[in-house]
Design an enzyme around this catalytic site. Structure first.
Site, PDB file in Angstrom:
ATOM      1  N   SER A 134      60.492  13.943  38.973  1.00  0.00           N
ATOM      2  CA  SER A 134      58.938  14.494  38.709  1.00  0.00           C
ATOM      3  C   SER A 134      58.784  14.959  37.541  1.00  0.00           C
ATOM      4  O   SER A 134      57.639  15.305  37.106  1.00  0.00           O
ATOM      5  CB  SER A 134      58.662  14.955  39.949  1.00  0.00           C
ATOM      6  OG  SER A 134      59.189  16.415  40.167  1.00  0.00           O
ATOM      7  N   ARG A 151      46.722  30.083  39.328  1.00  0.00           N
ATOM      8  CA  ARG A 151      47.120  30.969  40.208  1.00  0.00           C
ATOM      9  C   ARG A 151      46.588  32.287  40.203  1.00  0.00           C
ATOM     10  O   ARG A 151      46.655  33.134  41.253  1.00  0.00           O
ATOM     11  CB  ARG A 151      48.798  30.945  40.043  1.00  0.00           C
ATOM     12  CG  ARG A 151      49.368  29.689  40.418  1.00  0.00           C
ATOM     13  CD  ARG A 151      50.848  29.722  40.201  1.00  0.00           C
ATOM     14  NE  ARG A 151      51.727  28.574  40.418  1.00  0.00           N
ATOM     15  CZ  ARG A 151      52.902  28.365  40.202  1.00  0.00           C
ATOM     16  NH1 ARG A 151      53.673  29.454  39.810  1.00  0.00           N
ATOM     17  NH2 ARG A 151      53.550  27.215  40.808  1.00  0.00           N
ATOM     18  N   GLU A 187      49.855  24.115  46.782  1.00  0.00           N
ATOM     19  CA  GLU A 187      50.697  23.525  45.668  1.00  0.00           C
ATOM     20  C   GLU A 187      51.673  22.430  46.120  1.00  0.00           C
ATOM     21  O   GLU A 187      52.323  21.874  45.521  1.00  0.00           O
ATOM     22  CB  GLU A 187      51.288  24.473  44.820  1.00  0.00           C
ATOM     23  CG  GLU A 187      50.385  25.210  43.926  1.00  0.00           C
ATOM     24  CD  GLU A 187      50.834  25.854  42.827  1.00  0.00           C
ATOM     25  OE1 GLU A 187      52.318  25.465  42.585  1.00  0.00           O
ATOM     26  OE2 GLU A 187      50.346  26.267  41.757  1.00  0.00           O
ATOM     27  N   GLY A 235      54.399  20.453  49.552  1.00  0.00           N
ATOM     28  CA  GLY A 235      54.408  19.291  49.122  1.00  0.00           C
ATOM     29  C   GLY A 235      53.190  18.180  49.630  1.00  0.00           C
ATOM     30  O   GLY A 235      52.333  18.643  50.350  1.00  0.00           O
ATOM     31  N   GLU A 255      27.951  49.177  41.068  1.00  0.00           N
ATOM     32  CA  GLU A 255      26.774  50.270  41.025  1.00  0.00           C
ATOM     33  C   GLU A 255      27.253  51.672  40.532  1.00  0.00           C
ATOM     34  O   GLU A 255      26.714  52.328  40.058  1.00  0.00           O
ATOM     35  CB  GLU A 255      26.121  50.085  42.331  1.00  0.00           C
ATOM     36  CG  GLU A 255      25.570  48.846  42.697  1.00  0.00           C
ATOM     37  CD  GLU A 255      26.585  48.088  43.742  1.00  0.00           C
ATOM     38  OE1 GLU A 255      26.054  47.317  44.815  1.00  0.00           O
ATOM     39  OE2 GLU A 255      27.628  48.255  43.568  1.00  0.00           O
TER      40      GLU A 255
END
Length: 365
Positions: A168, A184, A293, A295, A52
């Protein structure tokens, strides 16, 4: 343009500052006079002018006789800045159209009442559901003084995040990982467990290099190294290690001397008491939202304590097919299918060959 059209524009403006206004809400504003926008803007970060005030300064004397459109009720109280409602009244604005009431108990309808007492016409509640959605972190924080928590994981079709040997890289595509990195930017802090740090040595930085993303590591025994990548190129004061009394006092002092915050937490069921930690992060550091994130056991613990509000599950069209492979969530030990945690209000988005499931957590009582 209608009132609804202008409020949609204010919401668009508010979102330009997403991830930067905490602990304040996202707010956009427009001044309209003679069916023409004469000023528009948003609140950019805590401590700076509210939306404002931004538009009133831009418009100057032209604000007199105009209509103010704003996503959220102008503030009534003194905080980092003076009350916006007083500036609005002083400006000579004739009408205020408000997307939704401010959930902050210090305002919550008081400014609307004050504006009307001053002879200003006020209309309220336009796109209330959508506006509550963009400020869901602020609403939870201001009402309950706990952070809004989102847990993120990337998995195969059969729910695995790594093979049995721990390999992975990579479950999802480059494009999906880039998208996940961008996520993120929207959070105050990112949280991971010590096993993730020891295994991957991640940097845990936001995609936007100007974003000061706080990093929280769950590390009961303070096993983390001062040479870990997450400490490099960032302010030590943005790094938090949640430890317990099991942590060596000498190492605690060493980290504190470097400016890294070590929080000694109580334990619950042999693990860091996450609810206690989250309340402390809100109270002392105004961390209003957290992205978990990993484990798998950290996500599982947060779900078990009913701390997670939303899940972001990235799914790759791959199957590992090994019961010994690591699952994306561990430790819940659900005995009956009908007692499972479920997702509601889901959206499904395709990213390259992968999918993102975005949904709110529904806990069974």
């Amino acid at each position: 343009m209608t009132d609804l059209d202008y409020i949609k524009r204010t919401m668009f403006l508010a979102l330009q500052a997403k991830g930067r206004t905490s602990p304040n809400p996202l707010v956009g504003a427009i001044l309209v006079k003679n069916n023409r926008i004469i000023a528009e803007g948003c609140h950019k970060r805590a401590g700076e002018d509210h939306a404002e005030i931004v538009v009133l300064k831009k418009a100057g004397f032209k604000a007199r006789g105009s209509t103010l459109y704003v996503t959220l009720e102008p503030c009534f109280h003194y905080g980092r800045t003076p009350p916006c409602v007083d500036a609005v009244i002083k400006s000579g604005i004739k009408q205020v159209v408000i997307g939704m009431k401010d959930p902050n108990p210090l305002t919550n309808g008081k400014s609307i009442h004050k504006l009307r007492r001053a002879g200003i016409k006020v209309n309220v509640n336009f796109l209330e559901k959508e506006l509550a959605g963009i400020n869901e972190s602020f609403i939870k924080y201001i009402r309950f003084r706990v952070p809004f928590v989102v847990a993120k994981c990337a998995q195969t079709l059969d729910g695995k995040i790594a093979t049995a040997s721990g390999q992975s890289k990579w479950i999802t595509s480059d494009k999906t990982r880039g998208y996940a990195h961008q996520v993120r930017n929207n959070f105050d802090a990112i949280l991971v467990g010590i096993n993730t740090v020891l295994k991957d040595n991640p940097s845990l930085n936001a995609a936007d290099r100007s974003k000061r993303l706080k990093k929280i590591i769950l590390d009961s025994q303070l096993r983390i190294s001062l040479n870990a990548n997450l400490f490099k190129g960032v302010s030590p004061s943005d790094c938090f290690i949640a430890a317990t009394q099991q942590a060596p006092q000498k190492k605690i002092r060493l980290f504190c001397q470097k400016g890294i915050k070590v929080i000694i937490c109580p334990q619950r069921h042999g693990r860091i008491h996450l609810r206690w930690l989250f309340k402390k992060l809100v109270k002392e550091y105004e961390i209003t939202n957290i992205l978990i994130e990993g484990g798998a056991s950290v996500v599982g613990s947060a779900l078990k304590e009913k701390l997670v509000d939303k899940m972001l599950i990235f799914i790759a069209p791959k199957i590992i097919g090994d019961q010994k492979a690591l699952s994306s969530i561990a430790g819940l030990k659900t005995a009956q299918v009908d007692r499972s945690i479920t997702l509601k209000d889901m959206t499904i988005q395709r990213i390259n060959s992968d999918f993102l499931i975005n949904g709110y957590i529904h806990y069974r009582n």
